[in-house]
Design a protein around this motif. Structure first.
Motif, short mmCIF file in Angstrom:
data_model
loop_
_atom_site.label_atom_id
_atom_site.label_comp_id
_atom_site.label_asym_id
_atom_site.label_seq_id
_atom_site.Cartn_x
_atom_site.Cartn_y
_atom_site.Cartn_z
N ALA A 1 0.83 -1.22 0.00
CA ALA A 1 0.00 0.00 0.00
C ALA A 1 0.86 1.26 0.00
N LYS A 2 1.96 1.24 0.75
CA LYS A 2 2.86 2.39 0.81
C LYS A 2 3.51 2.64 -0.54
N SER B 1 0.99 4.09 -2.91
CA SER B 1 0.61 5.46 -2.56
C SER B 1 1.58 6.49 -3.13
N THR B 2 2.85 6.11 -3.28
CA THR B 2 3.84 7.04 -3.84
C THR B 2 3.65 7.24 -5.34
N SER C 1 0.32 6.86 -6.85
CA SER C 1 -1.08 7.15 -7.19
C SER C 1 -1.29 8.57 -7.70
N SER C 2 -0.65 9.55 -7.06
CA SER C 2 -0.81 10.95 -7.49
C SER C 2 -0.31 11.14 -8.91
N ARG D 1 -3.18 14.03 -1.03
CA ARG D 1 -2.99 12.58 -1.07
C ARG D 1 -1.60 12.18 -0.59
N ASN D 2 -0.86 13.11 -0.01
CA ASN D 2 0.53 12.83 0.33
C ASN D 2 0.79 13.11 1.80
#
Length: 314
Positions: free
Chosen positions: A234-235, A238-239, A241-242, A292-293
């Motif tokens: 997930a981490k 997440s880096t 996704s943006s 989102r960060n």
């Protein structure tokens, strides 16, 4: 003999998004607010990355470069949009018009390259973590950032120079800024050859960069799925996704306008789609990269604490 019927023009009239009555000031204020918020948001990211040592990583360096680019990108077209909303059809000299074409497409192609570089950065960070800082050293970061600008401004010379050499018989541009397709519709000659060149240059660059990004994300996905825990996966996601959201907005709208069916341009829908990548994408980029960060939120807290500490001294 053909030249007898040609009316050569040295100026154009932008007619896109003209509003009447009470709608005009509302449309103007809405566009102006989005423009000012876009400038503020992107300036905020640039200052934040430079002010907080916790964001001194390659990823945030490229995000700040993107924000710097967006400042110029949105400022290339929005002033003429505001002018047409405020005053209706607005005249623009041919020189300024062609300069706008060149700068707009230079910045657009630069962003195209930059999004590819940002995908490469995420690939190296996730797939080559032990060698990441060696492979993405400060010198490499600066070289890659410089290369995106040189590549973008060099590639845009082809469509911009070809457009500037066309003879134009009509003045009224059905857009809120000078762009390739609306200008070609005003030409006195057949522009099918020019259209093929434009699609070849812009289409190939966009397609190659998009394919490059997709290949890199394929490698990222493969590496992430091998991670042992759901939290680590997930981490890692997440880096990325943006960046994936920005890529989708930018390339999706650009392909529809410049590589999509001619019916879109013929019916004037291109100016509405152009709002996505020329106004709304620069507006949403700071939001996407901040809300989102987690690291950016923590940096904002640290900067806020430092500012409060300074104020307490007074």
């Amino acid at each position: 003999m053909d030249h007898v019927n040609h009316t050569w023009t040295w100026s154009f009239i932008l007619s896109g998004f003209t509003a009447t009555g009470a709608l005009r000031p509302l449309a103007f204020l809405g566009a102006l607010c989005i423009y000012l918020l876009t400038l503020t948001g992107n300036l905020f990211i640039i200052i934040l990355v430079r002010a907080d040592s916790g964001l001194s990583t390659p990823m945030y360096f490229f995000i700040s470069v993107l924000s710097f680019l967006e400042l110029w990108y949105v400022s290339t077209t929005v002033p003429t949009l505001l002018q047409t909303l405020l005053h209706g059809c607005s005249p623009i000299s041919s020189t300024v018009c062609f300069i706008q074409v060149y700068i707009f497409h230079s910045l657009g192609l630069t962003e195209c390259y930059l999004l590819g570089v940002m995908a490469l950065d995420r690939y190296l960070a996730i797939c080559q973590p032990l060698r990441y800082h060696e492979l993405m050293s400060r010198q490499v970061q600066l070289w890659l950032a410089w290369a995106t600008w040189v590549g973008g401004f060099s590639a845009a010379l082809v469509p911009a120079s070809l457009t500037a050499t066309l003879p134009f018989c009509f003045k009224k541009v059905a857009h809120y800024f000078c762009d390739l397709a609306p200008l070609m519709q005003l030409s006195c000659v057949d522009t099918s050859w020019h259209s093929h060149i434009y699609i070849a240059v812009i289409g190939i660059i966009n397609t190659c960069n998009l394919m490059f990004i997709l290949v890199l994300y394929g490698g990222i996905l493969k590496a992430v799925l091998k991670l042992p825990s759901a939290a680590s996966r997930a981490k890692a996601f997440s880096t990325c996704s943006s960046h994936m959201i920005v890529v989708t907005l930018f390339f999706g709208s650009a392909f529809i306008v410049y590589v999509g069916p001619p019916e879109i341009r013929a019916e004037g829908r291109d100016k509405f789609i152009a709002l996505v990548y020329s106004l709304f994408t620069p507006f949403f980029n700071p939001i996407i990269y901040t809300l989102r960060n987690k690291e950016v939120k923590e940096a904002i807290k640290r900067i806020s604490q430092r500012i409060r500490a300074v104020w307490k001294r007074f």
